[in-house]
Write an enzyme that holds these catalytic residues in place. Structure first.
Site, PDB file in Angstrom:
ATOM      1  CG  ASP A   1      -2.801   3.545  -2.318  1.00 21.31           C
ATOM      2  OD1 ASP A   1      -3.820   2.837  -2.158  1.00 21.31           O
ATOM      3  OD2 ASP A   1      -2.238   4.157  -1.389  1.00 21.31           O
ATOM      4  CD  GLU A   2      -5.498  -0.919  -0.729  1.00 22.41           C
ATOM      5  OE1 GLU A   2      -5.566  -1.259   0.449  1.00 22.41           O
ATOM      6  OE2 GLU A   2      -6.491  -0.825  -1.479  1.00 22.41           O
TER       7      GLU A   2
ATOM      8  CG  ASP B   1      -1.899   1.111   1.297  1.00 30.53           C
ATOM      9  OD1 ASP B   1      -1.641   2.173   0.696  1.00 30.53           O
ATOM     10  OD2 ASP B   1      -2.925   0.945   1.963  1.00 30.53           O
TER      11      ASP B   1
HETATM   12  P1  TTP Z   1      -5.216   5.117   1.205  1.00 29.27           P
HETATM   13  O1  TTP Z   1      -4.159   4.088   0.864  1.00 29.27           O
HETATM   14  O2  TTP Z   1      -6.330   4.726   2.085  1.00 29.27           O
HETATM   15  O3  TTP Z   1      -4.535   6.385   1.879  1.00 29.27           O
HETATM   16  P2  TTP Z   1      -3.127   7.068   1.642  1.00 29.27           P
HETATM   17  O4  TTP Z   1      -2.330   6.316   0.621  1.00 29.27           O
HETATM   18  O5  TTP Z   1      -3.364   8.510   1.342  1.00 29.27           O
HETATM   19  O6  TTP Z   1      -2.448   7.008   3.062  1.00 29.27           O
HETATM   20  P3  TTP Z   1      -1.764   5.743   3.791  1.00 29.27           P
HETATM   21  O7  TTP Z   1      -0.322   6.121   3.954  1.00 29.27           O
HETATM   22  O8  TTP Z   1      -2.470   5.622   5.084  1.00 29.27           O
HETATM   23  O9  TTP Z   1      -1.948   4.550   2.889  1.00 29.27           O
HETATM   24  O10 TTP Z   1      -5.854   5.685  -0.118  1.00 29.27           O
HETATM   25  C1  TTP Z   1      -5.111   5.840  -1.328  1.00 29.27           C
HETATM   26  C2  TTP Z   1      -5.512   7.111  -2.032  1.00 29.27           C
HETATM   27  O11 TTP Z   1      -6.907   7.071  -2.329  1.00 29.27           O
HETATM   28  C3  TTP Z   1      -5.292   8.362  -1.224  1.00 29.27           C
HETATM   29  O12 TTP Z   1      -3.985   8.886  -1.376  1.00 29.27           O
HETATM   30  C4  TTP Z   1      -6.364   9.295  -1.733  1.00 29.27           C
HETATM   31  C5  TTP Z   1      -7.474   8.382  -2.193  1.00 29.27           C
HETATM   32  N1  TTP Z   1      -8.580   8.393  -1.198  1.00 29.27           N
HETATM   33  C6  TTP Z   1      -9.684   9.200  -1.446  1.00 29.27           C
HETATM   34  O13 TTP Z   1      -9.753   9.847  -2.490  1.00 29.27           O
HETATM   35  N2  TTP Z   1     -10.690   9.241  -0.513  1.00 29.27           N
HETATM   36  C7  TTP Z   1     -10.637   8.528   0.662  1.00 29.27           C
HETATM   37  O14 TTP Z   1     -11.568   8.606   1.489  1.00 29.27           O
HETATM   38  C8  TTP Z   1      -9.492   7.685   0.904  1.00 29.27           C
HETATM   39  C9  TTP Z   1      -9.389   6.889   2.166  1.00 29.27           C
HETATM   40  C10 TTP Z   1      -8.497   7.664  -0.055  1.00 29.27           C
HETATM   41 MG    MG Z   2      -2.123   4.196   0.686  1.00 34.04          MG
END
Ligand code: TTP
Ligand code: MG
Length: 352
Positions: free
Chosen positions: A108-109, A10
């Site tokens: 992003d996963e 992730d």
């Molecule tokens: P995530 O992987 O949940 O968050 P992140 O990558 O920003 O942070 P982390 O380091 O905790 O992994 O989500 C991936 C992307 O998806 C995030 O950068 C932005 C988008 N996103 C949204 O648009 N709305 C949301 O509610 C969430 C949770 C994520």
């Molecule tokens: Mg993320």
């Protein structure tokens, strides 16, 4: 017996990390990536923010108005989904290059099926993956390794940011016991509410529940959840298609004055996309629309669906909803409909 291992990755603060990549000067400042235009920023929600902003308690899905209250002078950036998708495609292509079956779980996963590689080799691989993503693309990520996709995701979440976490088979059940049911892949707010009605809030509560009752209330997903809580993860890494997206765009006959001028074109584009997916034997889990305005600026909106589908109705209605938000502000000149997170159609319904 050697168990098959899954590597779950992730990206850290993904949209914000992409922005730091092209605007390094932002690194030391608290900033937020939001859904609305700058002019109407207080009406939208925070998509993500960098760690400087997280220090003030700002997080994803928070109304921007609330974030402003916590830190009034943060830098606000409008979301640029097309750019994030391009960066994501580079990350996914790099991951696929390792030669393991790779499932793109979201923008992003991803999950990689490492097979019976052993924990030592899996950890070495994780270090290499992290280093190559940092060196070649410039972004930080976190990796989890365990005996199934669900467990690998959970330990990945718990190892953030910039970490590597390993959850070995003997440790899974005690590790999960006290965690919220929402930590499981596929358990959203609605399922969590239904479980709460059965007095099930923690994963340990699922393990000690009556499996027949879980199946009665939640069908085959109930059985899956029960097994997961007991340390058995049957979810497979489903290799994602190498075709990353299928889309079509068209210039409107005349500039739109409202949605009625766009509907017909959106339907035609949706039909063409559905036909191309059918030709390639694919189904989709993500829908994205693009609007180009009369002033040549463009905006894109994406939505991830709960299940894979090949339904034209779903494609069209999702595209319509997304486009309504884009058509509100300015006159539209050109529209696009795109499907992403694609997979070879199997005929089976997927839970994840
Ligand atoms: P995530 O992987 O949940 O968050 P992140 O990558 O920003 O942070 P982390 O380091 O905790 O992994 O989500 C991936 C992307 O998806 C995030 O950068 C932005 C988008 N996103 C949204 O648009 N709305 C949301 O509610 C969430 C949770 C994520
Ligand atoms: Mg993320």
């Amino acid at each position: 017996m050697i168990l098959g291992l899954v590597l779950f990755i992730d990206m850290d603060y993904f949209f914000a990390a992409c922005e730091e990549l092209r605007h390094p000067e932002l690194k030391s400042k608290a900033f937020v990536v939001g859904t609305s235009t700058i002019a109407k920023k207080e009406r939208g929600v925070v998509q993500t923010c960098n760690y400087e902003a997280r220090k003030f308690g700002i997080h994803s899905a928070m109304p921007t108005a609330q974030a402003l209250w916590l830190k009034p002078d943060f830098v606000y950036l409008e979301s640029d989904d097309e750019y994030y998708s391009l960066v994501s495609e580079r990350v996914m292509a790099l991951l696929k290059g390792y030669g393991f079956a790779t499932e793109i779980v979201s923008i992003d996963e991803a999950a990689l099926d490492l097979g019976e590689i052993g924990y030592g080799a899996a950890e070495e691989l994780a270090k290499r993956v992290k280093k190559e993503i940092k060196d070649r693309i410039g972004l930080p990520c976190t990796i989890g390794i365990s005996t199934g996709k669900n467990y690998a995701k959970i330990i990945c979440d718990d190892s953030k940011p910039n970490g590597i976490g390993i959850l070995k088979e003997g440790d899974i059940v005690p590790y999960l016991k006290g965690k919220s049911v929402e930590k499981m892949l596929g358990v959203g707010r609605k399922t969590a509410e239904r479980l709460a009605l059965m007095h099930i809030e923690k994963i340990g509560d699922i393990a000690s529940a009556d499996p027949n009752m879980l199946v009665e209330k939640l069908g085959s997903f109930g059985r899956e959840l029960y097994l997961l809580a007991k340390g058995i993860d049957n979810s497979r890494v489903v290799e994602s298609s190498s075709v990353l997206s299928v889309g079509r765009e068209r210039t409107l006959e005349r500039e739109s004055k409202g949605m009625q001028d766009i509907e017909k074109t959106l339907m035609e584009l949706s039909k063409e996309v559905a036909k191309e997916l059918e030709r390639q034997g694919l189904w989709f889990k993500g829908v994205s629309v693009k609007a180009r305005y009369s002033d040549f600026t463009e905006r894109i909106k994406n939505r991830k669906l709960n299940n894979y589908t090949d339904s034209l109705d779903t494609l069209y209605s999702t595209a319509m909803q997304l486009m309504k938000e884009l058509a509100e502000e300015k006159h539209v000149r050109k529209v696009g409909v795109r499907t992403y997170i694609l997979e070879k159609r199997t005929g089976q319904r997927k839970i994840f």
